[in-house]
Design an enzyme around this catalytic site. Sequence first.
Site, PDB file in Angstrom:
ATOM      1  N   TYR A  33       0.824  -1.207   0.000  1.00 17.51           N
ATOM      2  CA  TYR A  33       0.000   0.000   0.000  1.00 17.51           C
ATOM      3  C   TYR A  33       0.859   1.258   0.000  1.00 17.51           C
ATOM      4  O   TYR A  33       2.064   1.199   0.245  1.00 17.51           O
ATOM      5  CB  TYR A  33      -0.948   0.010   1.206  1.00 17.51           C
ATOM      6  CG  TYR A  33      -0.283   0.398   2.512  1.00 17.51           C
ATOM      7  CD1 TYR A  33       0.499  -0.496   3.218  1.00 17.51           C
ATOM      8  CD2 TYR A  33      -0.431   1.697   3.031  1.00 17.51           C
ATOM      9  CE1 TYR A  33       1.112  -0.124   4.416  1.00 17.51           C
ATOM     10  CE2 TYR A  33       0.169   2.065   4.225  1.00 17.51           C
ATOM     11  CZ  TYR A  33       0.943   1.147   4.909  1.00 17.51           C
ATOM     12  OH  TYR A  33       1.545   1.515   6.085  1.00 17.51           O
ATOM     13  N   LYS A 147      -2.111 -16.189  16.387  1.00 17.63           N
ATOM     14  CA  LYS A 147      -2.562 -16.677  15.076  1.00 17.63           C
ATOM     15  C   LYS A 147      -3.151 -15.507  14.301  1.00 17.63           C
ATOM     16  O   LYS A 147      -4.363 -15.388  14.131  1.00 17.63           O
ATOM     17  CB  LYS A 147      -3.573 -17.820  15.241  1.00 17.63           C
ATOM     18  CG  LYS A 147      -3.692 -18.702  14.014  1.00 17.63           C
ATOM     19  CD  LYS A 147      -4.307 -20.038  14.364  1.00 17.63           C
ATOM     20  CE  LYS A 147      -4.675 -20.859  13.136  1.00 17.63           C
ATOM     21  NZ  LYS A 147      -3.552 -21.180  12.280  1.00 17.63           N
ATOM     22  N   GLU A 180       9.317 -23.810  12.834  1.00 21.93           N
ATOM     23  CA  GLU A 180       8.134 -24.454  12.256  1.00 21.93           C
ATOM     24  C   GLU A 180       8.213 -24.246  10.756  1.00 21.93           C
ATOM     25  O   GLU A 180       9.203 -23.702  10.268  1.00 21.93           O
ATOM     26  CB  GLU A 180       6.857 -23.848  12.855  1.00 21.93           C
ATOM     27  CG  GLU A 180       6.735 -22.340  12.631  1.00 21.93           C
ATOM     28  CD  GLU A 180       5.496 -21.715  13.260  1.00 21.93           C
ATOM     29  OE1 GLU A 180       4.536 -22.431  13.567  1.00 21.93           O
ATOM     30  OE2 GLU A 180       5.499 -20.471  13.416  1.00 21.93           O
ATOM     31  N   LEU A 204       3.729 -20.956  16.280  1.00 22.66           N
ATOM     32  CA  LEU A 204       2.314 -21.063  16.627  1.00 22.66           C
ATOM     33  C   LEU A 204       2.138 -22.335  17.462  1.00 22.66           C
ATOM     34  O   LEU A 204       2.672 -23.387  17.102  1.00 22.66           O
ATOM     35  CB  LEU A 204       1.460 -21.153  15.363  1.00 22.66           C
ATOM     36  CG  LEU A 204      -0.036 -21.158  15.671  1.00 22.66           C
ATOM     37  CD1 LEU A 204      -0.502 -19.763  16.073  1.00 22.66           C
ATOM     38  CD2 LEU A 204      -0.842 -21.658  14.504  1.00 22.66           C
TER      39      LEU A 204
HETATM   40  N1  PDD Z   1      -2.164 -23.058   9.934  1.00 20.43           N
HETATM   41  N2  PDD Z   1       2.267 -23.074  12.439  1.00 20.43           N
HETATM   42  C1  PDD Z   1       1.730 -22.192  11.588  1.00 20.43           C
HETATM   43  C2  PDD Z   1       2.561 -20.999  11.171  1.00 20.43           C
HETATM   44  C3  PDD Z   1       0.417 -22.379  11.107  1.00 20.43           C
HETATM   45  O1  PDD Z   1      -0.116 -21.469  10.260  1.00 20.43           O
HETATM   46  C4  PDD Z   1      -0.311 -23.514  11.519  1.00 20.43           C
HETATM   47  C5  PDD Z   1      -1.712 -23.780  11.032  1.00 20.43           C
HETATM   48  C6  PDD Z   1       0.282 -24.425  12.417  1.00 20.43           C
HETATM   49  C7  PDD Z   1      -0.455 -25.632  12.963  1.00 20.43           C
HETATM   50  O2  PDD Z   1      -1.484 -25.222  13.833  1.00 20.43           O
HETATM   51  P1  PDD Z   1      -2.829 -26.119  14.049  1.00 20.43           P
HETATM   52  O3  PDD Z   1      -2.360 -27.494  14.368  1.00 20.43           O
HETATM   53  O4  PDD Z   1      -3.519 -25.448  15.180  1.00 20.43           O
HETATM   54  O5  PDD Z   1      -3.623 -26.086  12.765  1.00 20.43           O
HETATM   55  C8  PDD Z   1       1.579 -24.160  12.858  1.00 20.43           C
HETATM   56  C9  PDD Z   1      -3.487 -23.234   9.413  1.00 20.43           C
HETATM   57  C10 PDD Z   1      -3.886 -24.658   9.182  1.00 20.43           C
HETATM   58  C11 PDD Z   1      -3.654 -22.353   8.187  1.00 20.43           C
HETATM   59  O6  PDD Z   1      -3.218 -21.208   8.267  1.00 20.43           O
HETATM   60  O7  PDD Z   1      -4.261 -22.768   7.186  1.00 20.43           O
END
Ligand code: PDD
Length: 279
Positions: A33, A147, A180, A204
Site C-alpha cells: 500500500y 494466530k 516451524e 504457533l
Molecule cells: N495453519 N504453524 C503455523 C505458522 C500455522 O499457520 C499452523 C496452522 C500451524 C499448525 O497449527 P494447528 O495445528 O492449530 O492447525 C503451525 C493453518 C492450518 C492455516 O493457516 O491454514
Amino acid sequence: MADMAYVNGSFMPLGEAMIPIEDRGFQFADGVYEVIVAYEGQPFLLDEHLARLQRSADGIVLGLNCSSLNLEGIIQEGIQRSGYDDVLVYVQITRGVTSRQHAVTTELTPSVVLTFKRKPIYEPQLRTEGVSLETTADIRWSHCSIKSIALLANIMIKNAAKHRGFFDAIILTDENEVLETSCANVFVIREGVLQTPPASDRILHGITRGFLLDVARKEGIANEECAVDLEMLLKSQEVFITSSSIDIFPVRSVDGITIGDGKPGPITRRLLSSFPKLK
Ligand code: PDD
C-alpha cells in the site's frame, strides 16, 4: 464533498465499497500500500510514492507493472470526485481473490483499491509544542504464537519453496534452530524419542501439535519439547509436520538430504492412526 472509494475499476461512496472475503489482503495481509497526500487537489511526491509501490509489489513478487494500472489518472479522478482540497489518498494492491490456501498456484488478478478522504486536521499544538514518545523493543513480527492474519512472510516463504519445487520450508533461527514451517509445526524422532520445538513466542502453538503430544503421553511414546537444531533434524530417523488441515505429513527429505530411509517411519505411522479418518 464525500469520502470516495475506487474498487477494481469503479468509483463509489466509501461506505458502499466492498471486497470479497477471500481477497488475499483480507485473509493473509498479502498486499502492499501507499498513503499519498494531495494539497489543493495536487498529489504531493506522487512519483516517489508510485516508485515505492512498485518496489513493494516487486518485493512480494506480485508480478505487476503498476504503470499499467493508470494510478495517476485514478488518483486525479478520485480527488476531484471527493471534492476535498486536501485529500488523504490510500492505495492498496493485494494479490487478488482465490480460495484460501497459503501457496499461490494460479495466476491471479491483483485487487486495486483506493480511498479518498479529507486530510486530517491536527491540533496546532502538536506542531507548536511537539509530541512525547517512549521507546520499545522491535516486536515486528516476533509474536508468532498469535494466530494473526498478518501472514505475508509465511506466504513469501511458502511461495518461494513451491517455486523451487519443495512442499514448504522449515524456518530456522539465526542459530539454525528449527521453529516451524510456513503453516505447520515440526516433529522429529531421534532414538525413539518424539521431539518438537518448545511452545515459545517464535512458533504457533498448534492444536494438532498439542493433540499429538497428548497421544504420545497416553500411548507411552517418549516425548520431549526441546530445542531441535538443523543438524539434529537431518540425522533424525523420522520427521513429520502437522496442522489442522494436513493432520500429519511425513517428511522424506530436507534440503535434498533424505530423512531416515526416506519413507514414513513407524512412530509417524502410529501417530497417523490417531486421526479419525486415517486409522
Ligand atoms: N495453519 N504453524 C503455523 C505458522 C500455522 O499457520 C499452523 C496452522 C500451524 C499448525 O497449527 P494447528 O495445528 O492449530 O492447525 C503451525 C493453518 C492450518 C492455516 O493457516 O491454514
